[in-house]
Design a protein around this motif. Structure first.
Motif, PDB file in Angstrom:
ATOM      1  N   LEU A 110      -4.042 -11.665 -10.819  1.00 23.03           N
ATOM      2  CA  LEU A 110      -4.974 -13.192 -10.642  1.00 23.03           C
ATOM      3  C   LEU A 110      -4.946 -13.719  -9.058  1.00 23.03           C
ATOM      4  CD1 LEU A 110      -2.012 -14.783 -13.677  1.00 23.03           C
ATOM      5  CD2 LEU A 110      -4.940 -13.343 -13.324  1.00 23.03           C
ATOM      6  N   LEU A 111      -4.043 -12.705  -8.641  1.00 23.08           N
ATOM      7  CA  LEU A 111      -4.444 -14.006  -7.129  1.00 23.08           C
ATOM      8  C   LEU A 111      -5.548 -13.345  -6.558  1.00 23.08           C
ATOM      9  CD1 LEU A 111      -1.294 -13.146  -5.222  1.00 23.08           C
ATOM     10  CD2 LEU A 111      -1.722 -15.160  -6.244  1.00 23.08           C
ATOM     11  N   SER A 112      -6.231 -12.556  -7.132  1.00 19.93           N
ATOM     12  CA  SER A 112      -8.032 -12.367  -6.927  1.00 19.93           C
ATOM     13  C   SER A 112      -8.753 -12.921  -7.143  1.00 19.93           C
ATOM     14  CB  SER A 112      -8.303 -11.511  -6.904  1.00 19.93           C
ATOM     15  OG  SER A 112      -8.585 -10.245  -8.271  1.00 19.93           O
ATOM     16  N   LEU A 113      -8.705 -13.820  -8.524  1.00 21.78           N
ATOM     17  CA  LEU A 113      -9.230 -15.272  -9.516  1.00 21.78           C
ATOM     18  C   LEU A 113      -9.534 -15.992  -8.065  1.00 21.78           C
ATOM     19  CD1 LEU A 113      -7.502 -15.059 -12.386  1.00 21.78           C
ATOM     20  CD2 LEU A 113      -9.613 -13.861 -12.095  1.00 21.78           C
ATOM     21  N   ARG A 238      -7.924 -20.025 -20.481  1.00 17.08           N
ATOM     22  CA  ARG A 238      -6.685 -18.737 -20.955  1.00 17.08           C
ATOM     23  C   ARG A 238      -7.227 -16.906 -20.647  1.00 17.08           C
ATOM     24  NH1 ARG A 238      -5.469 -17.970 -26.355  1.00 17.08           N
ATOM     25  NH2 ARG A 238      -6.980 -18.359 -26.611  1.00 17.08           N
ATOM     26  N   ASN A 239      -9.312 -17.462 -21.079  1.00 14.27           N
ATOM     27  CA  ASN A 239      -9.542 -16.150 -20.873  1.00 14.27           C
ATOM     28  C   ASN A 239      -9.797 -15.458 -19.835  1.00 14.27           C
ATOM     29  OD1 ASN A 239      -9.197 -16.423 -24.108  1.00 14.27           O
ATOM     30  ND2 ASN A 239     -12.204 -16.493 -24.110  1.00 14.27           N
ATOM     31  N   ARG A 240      -9.583 -16.442 -18.723  1.00 15.35           N
ATOM     32  CA  ARG A 240      -9.933 -15.548 -17.446  1.00 15.35           C
ATOM     33  C   ARG A 240      -8.581 -14.996 -17.264  1.00 15.35           C
ATOM     34  NH1 ARG A 240      -7.454 -20.610 -16.219  1.00 15.35           N
ATOM     35  NH2 ARG A 240      -6.931 -20.346 -14.127  1.00 15.35           N
ATOM     36  N   LEU A 241      -7.511 -15.969 -17.525  1.00 14.32           N
ATOM     37  CA  LEU A 241      -6.284 -15.009 -17.594  1.00 14.32           C
ATOM     38  C   LEU A 241      -5.658 -13.733 -17.201  1.00 14.32           C
ATOM     39  CD1 LEU A 241      -4.055 -18.132 -17.322  1.00 14.32           C
ATOM     40  CD2 LEU A 241      -4.972 -16.922 -15.252  1.00 14.32           C
TER      41      LEU A 241
END
Length: 389
Positions: A110-113, A238-241
Motif C-alpha cells: 500500500l505504501l506505493s499508492l 476502498r477499492n484502491r486498497l
C-alpha cells in the motif's frame, strides 16, 4: 512559541498513544497523505510535527495549512475515545490494532499508492502472515453460477497458498470470502475484507456472521476510524486498497458500469494483473468481464490460469478451481441439463428442446434444484450451477 508553551504541548502529546497523533494530523483539513509525507521527511515524526512553531511549519505548508494545523480538530478527541474503546474490545483470540506507515505490520504494497492511508484499522488474526494475495470482485447480484465460480476460485487459490482479498459486499465478494474460509488453516491469513465503514460496524448488516468468520481466520481492514457509518463515497475509495493489497484482480461477473471495473482499472494503473471469467454473450453480468478481456485482461478458467501470471506465482498440486461436478440421475435430468446448456432458459424452451412432458420435466427440475445442479432465477428462468459429467 515560548518555552513554557512548547513544553506543555510536548508533555501533552507524550501522554497520548502514537496513533492518536496520527489521527490528529489526518483529521486536519488540507493535510493529506502527500503533505503528511513532506512533513515527516522534514521533521522526522508526528510528535515533532505537532510541536513545531508556525514559522517552522511554513517550510512545508501554506499559510492556510499552518493555520489549520494550529486548531485542534473538533471531533479528534471523540475519535480517540471511540478508537480506544474499540481497541479494548479485542477478545476471543481476535486482535485489534491501528497501523501507521512506520509499523512493521503495515502492508508494504500500500505504501506505493499515491495516497496510502496514514492509518489502517485492523482486526482479526493479525499475527498470521498474508502471502501472495489475489482480489476477487464482482456483482452484488450475481447469477448462481457466478457465485459458485467465485467460491470455487477462492477455495482453490487459498488452497494453493494465496490470500483472497475482497470487500465484504453482497454477492461475489461474500462468495469469495466464503470459498477462502472453507480452505482456511491455522497458519496463514485466509482472506482479507477491506470495508468502507469503521470496524466497529458491519455493512451490510446481513454479513455480521461472515465478518466474524473472517476475523477468526483472516483480517478485516479499514482506513476509516471506529464510528464511521456506511457512506456511498467511501466504497469507491476502498477499492484502491483492494487492488493495492493484491498481486492481481479477478473479476467474476460485472455489468459495464460497476465498482468491480473501477477496482480493475485501479489495479491496471498500479501495474497489477487483471483476470476475467468469461460468460454468456446474452448476460448483462458478463459484459463487464468481456469489456476487460477486449482491453487485454487474461481470460481464466481455472485457478492455475491465475497463479501462472502472478509475479512469484505459487505452484500447487491442489485441484484447480472448477465448477462443482454433478451426475444427474435419470434420463429426464440428463435431457434437461443438455437442454439448458450454460445460458439461462425458460421452462417453455426446456420443454421444446427436451421433448419431455410437463409433469415429468417439473419433477426433474425440482430434483436438479434440490441437488444443487441448477438454480431458479427471477423471471421463471433456470441456469446450471455445476458442470455436468
Amino acid at each position: 512559541m515560548d518555552t513554557a508553551t512548547f513544553s506543555a504541548r510536548a508533555a501533552r502529546l507524550q501522554a497520548l498513544p502514537e496513533w492518536a497523533l496520527w489521527l490528529r494530523l489526518t483529521q486536519t483539513p488540507s493535510v493529506g497523505p502527500q503533505t503528511l509525507r513532506q512533513l515527516l521527511q522534514t521533521f522526522g515524526s508526528v510528535q515533532a510535527v505537532l510541536v513545531q512553531s508556525p514559522h517552522a511549519l511554513q517550510q512545508v505548508l501554506t499559510q492556510a495549512q499552518v493555520q489549520a494545523l494550529q486548531i485542534e480538530p473538533p471531533d479528534w478527541l471523540a475519535l480517540c475515545t471511540r478508537t480506544q474503546a474499540w481497541l479494548a474490545q479485542a477478545a476471543d483470540g481476535v486482535q485489534h490494532a491501528v497501523w501507521t506507515w512506520g509499523d512493521a505490520q503495515y502492508p508494504q504494497s500500500l505504501l506505493s499508492l499515491p495516497d496510502p492511508p496514514p492509518l489502517l484499522f485492523a482486526q482479526g488474526q493479525l499475527d498470521r502472515p498474508c502471502n501472495t494475495s489475489v482480489a476477487i470482485v464482482g456483482s452484488r447480484n450475481p447469477t448462481a453460477q457466478g457465485r459458485e465460480n467465485a467460491r470455487a476460485f477462492a477455495h482453490s487459490l487459498h488452497a494453493a497458498g494465496c490470500c483472497v482479498v475482497s470487500g465484504l459486499a453482497l454477492g461475489i465478494d461474500a462468495a469469495a470470502h466464503q470459498g477462502a474460509l472453507q480452505a482456511a488453516n491455522a497458519f496463514t491469513c485466509a482472506t482479507i475484507a477491506v470495508v468502507g465503514t469503521g470496524l466497529d460496524q458491519v455493512y451490510p448488516r446481513a454479513h455480521q456472521s461472515l465478518a466474524r468468520q473472517v476475523a477468526q481466520h483472516g483480517w478485516l481492514l479499514s482506513e476509516l476510524p471506529p464510528g464511521t457509518p456506511a457512506i456511498a463515497h467511501h466504497f469507491p475509495r476502498r477499492n484502491r486498497l483492494i487492488a493495492g493489497l493484491s498481486s492481481g484482480v479477478l473479476v467474476v461477473e460485472a455489468a459495464l458500469k460497476s465498482g468491480s471495473l473501477i477496482t480493475a482499472d485501479m489495479a491496471l494503473s498500479q501495474g497489477k494483473e487483471v483476470f476475467a471469467v468469461p460468460g454468456s454473450i446474452h448476460s448483462a453480468l458478463s459484459r463487464g468481464c468481456h469489456a476487460l478481456l477486449k482491453q487485454g485482461a487474461k481470460l481464466v478458467e481455472t485457478a492455475q490460469d491465475v497463479l501462472e501470471e502472478l509475479p512469484q506465482h505459487l505452484r500447487s498440486e491442489t485441484q484447480d478451481a472448477q465448477p462443482l461436478q454433478a451426475q444427474p440421475q435419470g434420463a429426464a435430468q440428463h435431457a434437461l441439463c443438455e437442454a439448458l446448456g450454460h445460458d439461462p432458459q425458460s421452462l417453455e424452451v426446456l420443454l421444446a428442446r427436451s421433448q419431455l412432458p410437463l409433469e415429468e420435466a417439473l419433477v426433474a427440475l425440482h430434483e436438479l434444484e434440490n441437488n444443487g445442479v441448477l438454480a431458479r432465477l427471477p423471471g421463471g428462468l433456470y441456469q446450471l450451477v455445476c458442470a455436468v459429467q
